[in-house]
Design a protein around this motif. Structure first.
Motif, PDB file in Angstrom:
ATOM      1  N   PRO A 184       0.832  -1.211   0.000  1.00  0.00           N
ATOM      2  CA  PRO A 184       0.000   0.000   0.000  1.00  0.00           C
ATOM      3  C   PRO A 184       0.861   1.254   0.000  1.00  0.00           C
ATOM      4  CG  PRO A 184       0.112  -0.914   2.204  1.00  0.00           C
ATOM      5  CD  PRO A 184       0.842  -1.883   1.314  1.00  0.00           C
ATOM      6  N   LYS A 185       0.251   2.339  -0.401  1.00  0.00           N
ATOM      7  CA  LYS A 185       0.938   3.622  -0.379  1.00  0.00           C
ATOM      8  C   LYS A 185       0.788   4.225   1.012  1.00  0.00           C
ATOM      9  CE  LYS A 185       1.326   7.924  -3.025  1.00  0.00           C
ATOM     10  NZ  LYS A 185       0.794   8.708  -4.157  1.00  0.00           N
ATOM     11  N   VAL A 186       1.899   4.379   1.700  1.00  0.00           N
ATOM     12  CA  VAL A 186       1.889   4.871   3.077  1.00  0.00           C
ATOM     13  C   VAL A 186       2.706   6.154   3.145  1.00  0.00           C
ATOM     14  CG1 VAL A 186       2.496   4.369   5.466  1.00  0.00           C
ATOM     15  CG2 VAL A 186       1.665   2.536   3.996  1.00  0.00           C
ATOM     16  N   GLN A 187       2.065   7.216   3.612  1.00  0.00           N
ATOM     17  CA  GLN A 187       2.747   8.498   3.740  1.00  0.00           C
ATOM     18  C   GLN A 187       3.206   8.671   5.189  1.00  0.00           C
ATOM     19  OE1 GLN A 187      -0.073  11.343   2.238  1.00  0.00           O
ATOM     20  NE2 GLN A 187       0.431  10.916   0.113  1.00  0.00           N
ATOM     21  N   VAL A 188       4.356   8.085   5.455  1.00  0.00           N
ATOM     22  CA  VAL A 188       4.956   8.135   6.785  1.00  0.00           C
ATOM     23  C   VAL A 188       6.368   8.679   6.643  1.00  0.00           C
ATOM     24  CG1 VAL A 188       5.660   6.771   8.788  1.00  0.00           C
ATOM     25  CG2 VAL A 188       3.569   6.188   7.577  1.00  0.00           C
ATOM     26  N   PRO A 189       6.797   9.602   7.525  1.00  0.00           N
ATOM     27  CA  PRO A 189       8.174  10.122   7.427  1.00  0.00           C
ATOM     28  C   PRO A 189       9.192   8.997   7.511  1.00  0.00           C
ATOM     29  CG  PRO A 189       6.874  11.422   8.982  1.00  0.00           C
ATOM     30  CD  PRO A 189       6.039  10.233   8.609  1.00  0.00           C
ATOM     31  N   PHE A 190      10.212   9.086   6.654  1.00  0.00           N
ATOM     32  CA  PHE A 190      11.239   8.046   6.658  1.00  0.00           C
ATOM     33  C   PHE A 190      11.985   8.031   7.998  1.00  0.00           C
ATOM     34  CE2 PHE A 190      15.463   6.330   5.647  1.00  0.00           C
ATOM     35  CZ  PHE A 190      15.095   5.128   5.064  1.00  0.00           C
ATOM     36  N   LYS A 191      12.275   9.231   8.506  1.00  0.00           N
ATOM     37  CA  LYS A 191      12.890   9.328   9.831  1.00  0.00           C
ATOM     38  C   LYS A 191      11.768   9.464  10.863  1.00  0.00           C
ATOM     39  CE  LYS A 191      17.262  11.419   8.361  1.00  0.00           C
ATOM     40  NZ  LYS A 191      18.201  12.564   8.538  1.00  0.00           N
ATOM     41  N   ARG A 192      11.612   8.449  11.682  1.00  0.00           N
ATOM     42  CA  ARG A 192      10.498   8.413  12.626  1.00  0.00           C
ATOM     43  C   ARG A 192      10.885   9.039  13.957  1.00  0.00           C
ATOM     44  NH1 ARG A 192      10.768   4.078  16.305  1.00  0.00           N
ATOM     45  NH2 ARG A 192      12.625   2.772  16.039  1.00  0.00           N
ATOM     46  N   PRO A 232      10.488   9.032  18.191  1.00  0.00           N
ATOM     47  CA  PRO A 232      10.391   7.968  19.197  1.00  0.00           C
ATOM     48  C   PRO A 232       8.928   7.600  19.472  1.00  0.00           C
ATOM     49  CG  PRO A 232      11.984   9.621  19.889  1.00  0.00           C
ATOM     50  CD  PRO A 232      11.316  10.163  18.661  1.00  0.00           C
ATOM     51  N   GLY A 233       8.634   6.305  19.450  1.00  0.00           N
ATOM     52  CA  GLY A 233       7.268   5.836  19.693  1.00  0.00           C
ATOM     53  C   GLY A 233       6.478   5.578  18.429  1.00  0.00           C
ATOM     54  N   GLN A 234       6.942   6.066  17.278  1.00  0.00           N
ATOM     55  CA  GLN A 234       6.253   5.845  16.010  1.00  0.00           C
ATOM     56  C   GLN A 234       6.765   4.567  15.344  1.00  0.00           C
ATOM     57  OE1 GLN A 234       6.856   9.381  13.669  1.00  0.00           O
ATOM     58  NE2 GLN A 234       5.115  10.440  14.570  1.00  0.00           N
ATOM     59  N   ASN A 235       5.867   3.937  14.559  1.00  0.00           N
ATOM     60  CA  ASN A 235       6.252   2.727  13.849  1.00  0.00           C
ATOM     61  C   ASN A 235       7.166   3.074  12.680  1.00  0.00           C
ATOM     62  OD1 ASN A 235       4.702   0.962  15.430  1.00  0.00           O
ATOM     63  ND2 ASN A 235       2.865   1.373  14.214  1.00  0.00           N
ATOM     64  N   PRO A 236       8.189   2.252  12.431  1.00  0.00           N
ATOM     65  CA  PRO A 236       9.009   2.455  11.225  1.00  0.00           C
ATOM     66  C   PRO A 236       8.147   2.306   9.977  1.00  0.00           C
ATOM     67  CG  PRO A 236      10.068   0.926  12.755  1.00  0.00           C
ATOM     68  CD  PRO A 236       8.680   1.151  13.265  1.00  0.00           C
ATOM     69  N   GLN A 237       8.588   2.901   8.877  1.00  0.00           N
ATOM     70  CA  GLN A 237       7.818   2.888   7.639  1.00  0.00           C
ATOM     71  C   GLN A 237       7.565   1.468   7.152  1.00  0.00           C
ATOM     72  OE1 GLN A 237       9.637   4.491   4.059  1.00  0.00           O
ATOM     73  NE2 GLN A 237       7.769   5.630   3.608  1.00  0.00           N
TER      74      GLN A 237
END
Length: 210
Positions: free
Chosen positions: A38-46, A48-53
């Motif tokens: 799927p197309k996921v718009q998540v920052p490459f550099k996460r 703390p606490g966020q899921n990796p891309q």
């Protein structure tokens, strides 16, 4: 000094050495691996606490694979077989009690209600998912299409009252920008997109011969 003699059934012995489940994709597929992501718009550099891309992509991939469009429509009381307009037959009109809220048969095509405002990809981007890195051949893209179960009658008369329409797994081969239509091919029992000779269909079915 003696020579090592390899057993004649060496391959069978290796096949029996199963140590547990594997994450390797063992099933054969005519679809590129990236076409399922799927197309996921998540920052490459996460933060703390966020899921990796990669984790977010895999979670959504599994979530979307668990959805079934036929079941989702049925849960809203929609019969997929009734979505395709049919020829008007005044002699075989069902009684009002069986038509629920609608007295007249469905006559408007689905494309009248098509809305691509919330699509995460354009049509060209969907088709480009069939291109694998380092390859000039474009593979099919997996999808589902509302198609008649009877291919012969479906080509002759798509609005026949005798046809039954179902959501069927297909490979999307090409897209026509002028007509805004997709060219699709039904998958076989193994989920492959093959021609009559059993060869994978590439580049929308266009070959050197045409």
């Amino acid at each position: 000094v003696t020579k090592f003699n390899m057993p004649a059934n060496f391959k069978n012995l290796l096949d029996k050495q199963v140590v547990g489940p594997s994450t390797e994709v063992l099933s054969q597929s005519d679809f590129p691996e990236q076409s399922f992501k799927p197309k996921v718009q998540v920052p490459f550099k996460r933060l703390p606490g966020q899921n990796p891309q990669k984790v977010e992509v895999e979670r959504r991939r599994r979530l979307y694979l668990s959805f079934d469009i036929a079941e989702l429509l049925a849960s809203k009381g929609i019969d997929s077989n009734q979505l395709m307009p049919r020829h008007y037959d005044p002699d075989n009109m069902p009684p009002i009690e069986e038509t629920k809220d609608s007295v007249f048969p469905i006559y408007l095509p689905l494309k009248v209600f098509d809305n691509d405002e919330y699509d995460c990809r354009t049509s060209e981007e969907w088709i480009s998912l069939g291109l694998e890195p380092g390859s000039s051949d474009r593979k099919p893209v997996p999808g589902k299409a509302l198609l008649p179960t009877d291919d012969v009658l479906g080509h002759e008369d798509p609005k026949s009252q005798e046809l039954i329409y179902e959501w069927i797994d297909v490979g999307v081969l090409d897209y026509d920008k002028e007509t805004d239509l997709y060219l699709v091919h039904k998958t076989d029992k193994k989920g492959l997109v093959r021609d009559e000779e059993g060869r994978p269909i590439l580049n929308g079915g266009i070959t050197a011969e045409g």
